[in-house]
Design a protein around this motif. Sequence first.
Motif, short mmCIF file in Angstrom:
data_model
loop_
_atom_site.label_atom_id
_atom_site.label_comp_id
_atom_site.label_asym_id
_atom_site.label_seq_id
_atom_site.Cartn_x
_atom_site.Cartn_y
_atom_site.Cartn_z
N ALA A 49 6.92 130.20 62.84
CA ALA A 49 7.55 131.19 61.97
C ALA A 49 7.16 130.94 60.52
O ALA A 49 6.90 131.88 59.76
N LEU A 50 7.10 129.68 60.13
CA LEU A 50 6.74 129.35 58.75
C LEU A 50 5.29 129.72 58.47
O LEU A 50 4.97 130.24 57.39
N LEU A 51 4.42 129.47 59.42
CA LEU A 51 3.02 129.82 59.22
C LEU A 51 2.86 131.33 59.07
O LEU A 51 2.10 131.80 58.20
N GLN A 52 3.57 132.06 59.89
CA GLN A 52 3.49 133.52 59.78
C GLN A 52 4.08 133.99 58.45
O GLN A 52 3.54 134.89 57.80
N ALA A 53 5.19 133.38 58.07
CA ALA A 53 5.81 133.72 56.79
C ALA A 53 4.84 133.43 55.65
O ALA A 53 4.70 134.22 54.71
N ALA A 54 4.17 132.31 55.75
CA ALA A 54 3.22 131.92 54.71
C ALA A 54 2.10 132.96 54.58
O ALA A 54 1.72 133.35 53.48
N GLU A 55 1.62 133.42 55.72
CA GLU A 55 0.55 134.42 55.70
C GLU A 55 1.05 135.70 55.03
O GLU A 55 0.33 136.32 54.24
N ARG A 56 2.29 136.06 55.36
CA ARG A 56 2.86 137.26 54.75
C ARG A 56 2.99 137.09 53.23
O ARG A 56 2.61 137.97 52.47
N VAL A 57 3.53 135.97 52.82
CA VAL A 57 3.69 135.72 51.38
C VAL A 57 2.33 135.75 50.70
O VAL A 57 2.17 136.33 49.62
N GLU A 59 -0.39 137.34 51.52
CA GLU A 59 -0.94 138.69 51.40
C GLU A 59 -0.15 139.51 50.39
O GLU A 59 -0.69 140.39 49.75
N ARG A 60 1.13 139.23 50.29
CA ARG A 60 1.98 140.03 49.40
C ARG A 60 1.87 139.57 47.95
O ARG A 60 1.66 140.37 47.05
N ASP A 61 1.99 138.25 47.73
CA ASP A 61 2.10 137.74 46.37
C ASP A 61 0.88 136.96 45.91
O ASP A 61 0.86 136.45 44.79
N GLY A 62 -0.11 136.85 46.76
CA GLY A 62 -1.32 136.14 46.36
C GLY A 62 -1.15 134.64 46.38
O GLY A 62 -0.09 134.10 46.68
N LEU A 63 -2.21 133.97 46.02
CA LEU A 63 -2.25 132.51 46.07
C LEU A 63 -1.20 131.88 45.16
O LEU A 63 -0.59 130.87 45.51
N ALA A 64 -0.97 132.49 44.00
CA ALA A 64 -0.03 131.90 43.05
C ALA A 64 1.39 131.93 43.59
O ALA A 64 2.20 131.07 43.28
N GLY A 65 1.70 132.93 44.42
CA GLY A 65 3.06 133.05 44.93
C GLY A 65 3.32 132.22 46.17
O GLY A 65 4.45 132.14 46.64
N LEU A 66 2.27 131.61 46.69
CA LEU A 66 2.41 130.85 47.93
C LEU A 66 2.94 129.45 47.64
O LEU A 66 2.16 128.52 47.45
N THR A 67 4.26 129.31 47.60
CA THR A 67 4.88 128.02 47.36
C THR A 67 5.72 127.63 48.57
O THR A 67 6.06 128.48 49.40
N LEU A 68 6.04 126.37 48.65
CA LEU A 68 6.87 125.90 49.76
C LEU A 68 8.19 126.66 49.79
O LEU A 68 8.65 127.11 50.85
N ARG A 69 8.79 126.80 48.64
CA ARG A 69 10.10 127.44 48.58
C ARG A 69 10.03 128.92 48.90
O ARG A 69 10.93 129.47 49.55
N ALA A 70 8.96 129.57 48.47
CA ALA A 70 8.81 130.99 48.77
C ALA A 70 8.65 131.21 50.27
O ALA A 70 9.21 132.15 50.84
N VAL A 71 7.90 130.34 50.90
CA VAL A 71 7.71 130.44 52.34
C VAL A 71 9.02 130.23 53.07
O VAL A 71 9.37 130.97 54.00
N ALA A 72 9.77 129.24 52.61
CA ALA A 72 11.07 128.97 53.22
C ALA A 72 11.99 130.18 53.06
O ALA A 72 12.68 130.58 54.00
N ARG A 73 11.99 130.77 51.87
CA ARG A 73 12.80 131.97 51.64
C ARG A 73 12.39 133.08 52.61
O ARG A 73 13.23 133.72 53.24
N GLU A 74 11.08 133.31 52.69
CA GLU A 74 10.57 134.37 53.56
C GLU A 74 10.99 134.15 55.00
O GLU A 74 11.29 135.10 55.72
N ALA A 75 11.04 132.89 55.42
CA ALA A 75 11.43 132.59 56.80
C ALA A 75 12.95 132.52 56.96
O ALA A 75 13.45 132.43 58.07
N GLY A 76 13.65 132.55 55.83
CA GLY A 76 15.09 132.54 55.88
C GLY A 76 15.71 131.18 56.16
O GLY A 76 16.80 131.08 56.72
N VAL A 77 15.02 130.13 55.79
CA VAL A 77 15.57 128.78 55.98
C VAL A 77 15.68 128.08 54.63
O VAL A 77 15.25 128.60 53.62
N SER A 78 16.25 126.90 54.66
CA SER A 78 16.44 126.19 53.40
C SER A 78 15.10 125.74 52.83
O SER A 78 14.12 125.60 53.57
#
Lengths: 242, 242
Positions: A49-57, A59-78
């Motif tokens: 789920a995190l890997l898929q979330a990361a891919e989504r982030v 594509e949406r926010d670009g390389l700069a937006g790809l952070t650990l916390r953003a991925v966690a948010r996208e996946a809905g976990v801490s």
Amino acid sequence: MAKTDTKSDTARGSRTPRRTTPSAASRGSRRAGNAKTETPYHHGALREALLQAAERVLERDGLAGLTLRAVAREAGVSHAAPTHHFGDLTGLLSELAAVGFRQFNAAMASACDTATTPLARALARPKAYVAYAQAHPGMYGIMFRTERLDYSRPSLHEAAEASFAGLANAVGMMRQEQISGDALTLNQGAAIARAWSMVHGFTTLLLDGRLEDILGRLPEGTTAERLLEAMLTVPVTTKLPA
Amino acid sequence: MAKTDTKSDTARGSRTPRRTTPSAASRGSRRAGNAKTETPYHHGALREALLQAAERVLERDGLAGLTLRAVAREAGVSHAAPTHHFGDLTGLLSELAAVGFRQFNAAMASACDTATTPLARALARPKAYVAYAQAHPGMYGIMFRTERLDYSRPSLHEAAEASFAGLANAVGMMRQEQISGDALTLNQGAAIARAWSMVHGFTTLLLDGRLEDILGRLPEGTTAERLLEAMLTVPVTTKLPA
DNA sequence: TATCTGATCTTTACGATGTAAAGATAGGGA
DNA sequence: TCCCTATCTTTACATCGTAAAGATCAGATA
């Protein structure tokens, strides 16, 4: 008081439904029969789920937006959940790059299969290479942005290696030679390096917008793909001046 | 209490002498006669000092270590000082990249001048290209890591443009054609794109360590430079299979 | 000559990020 | 039934970029 993290990282129950893939299903737990899927403590397949979330982030926010916390948010976990599965940011990026390489290899393989004429077969691989990069610029960026990648990870090393092997193989077929795994002549190495450098360099320059200048000066409506084709087919004319 | 920044950013008077280049000298101020150079409030040439500090940090700590605050520390000023001269991080990186492009252009120009034979003249530019990248990997990384650069800045735009013009010109000379500024044929564009893609791709792959695999399989002691040479000179043999 | 002004630099503050460490929560075997 | 361990959350901290306000100084102005 003492609230260090202001922005709600977890967002437990306030965001998107989460757990888009209950998949395994062997996890009704004691709360079975409870209609409100109330985001169970244990996710079950967080890693994927995190890997898929990361891919989504990505594509949406670009390389700069790809952070650990953003991925966690996208996946809905801490925000600290990814750490447990990937160790650190490098770990997540490396696994994501591995996913990218596998997609990449699959795209090239399928492109080679559908080609019919010899010329088409020769051009299929480079075209698929550039096409993938254009369709997934973020992924391509990660795959070839080495500074934040750990190639000692088996999954990444393996997927990237397969990519190289495919290329070397294609060059070998073009030269009608058998490329033996362990030794290369200078000419063979040069042929491989040329092919790879050309395609990779073209792709990098294209994604960075550095070819706009050239494309704009070419005959009306010349696409990047057409330029690539010309680059690969038109014979090199080097009349060294006296 | 309420000390947010723990790590001493400023380090006023506790670090390296600072102001390694008093240069302008017109700045003794009223404190003239004071032997202890006590780090005056106004630096006098901070902008240049910051760029030099940035280059030092880049070579010492790599791209990851190149932060606004690290540069400020290296220059011995407060962490917010760079902002005033460059606006933000993008500004600093862009100006630094511009410096890199100027060094880069100078290196290529001087390499072309010292070449004697036609073949040497043809190879001088690519070799200098790769040599610069190997000597200054951090700089090269910045120059071609577009995501954090602002090409609308005149200094950067200009320096990068000069680099491209030099390349296009060299390709034109190789083909014994005059490359008119505003229009290109497909073949001309292809030739330029090929040359640039090849050299840039080779350099990128080399710096990322992706050619190690090939170099290791080549005859004992083959250098990257030799491989580049072979890549550029050995004729392309493409016998398309039936 | 005395004062004022604007550029330069410092302080302080805030939100965001990566990461470490400790606590909560179950799933599965003893 | 009970406990162990993997999984996930909370809390905490150092660092980073950036904004805003204060301090300092060189030179123009009066």
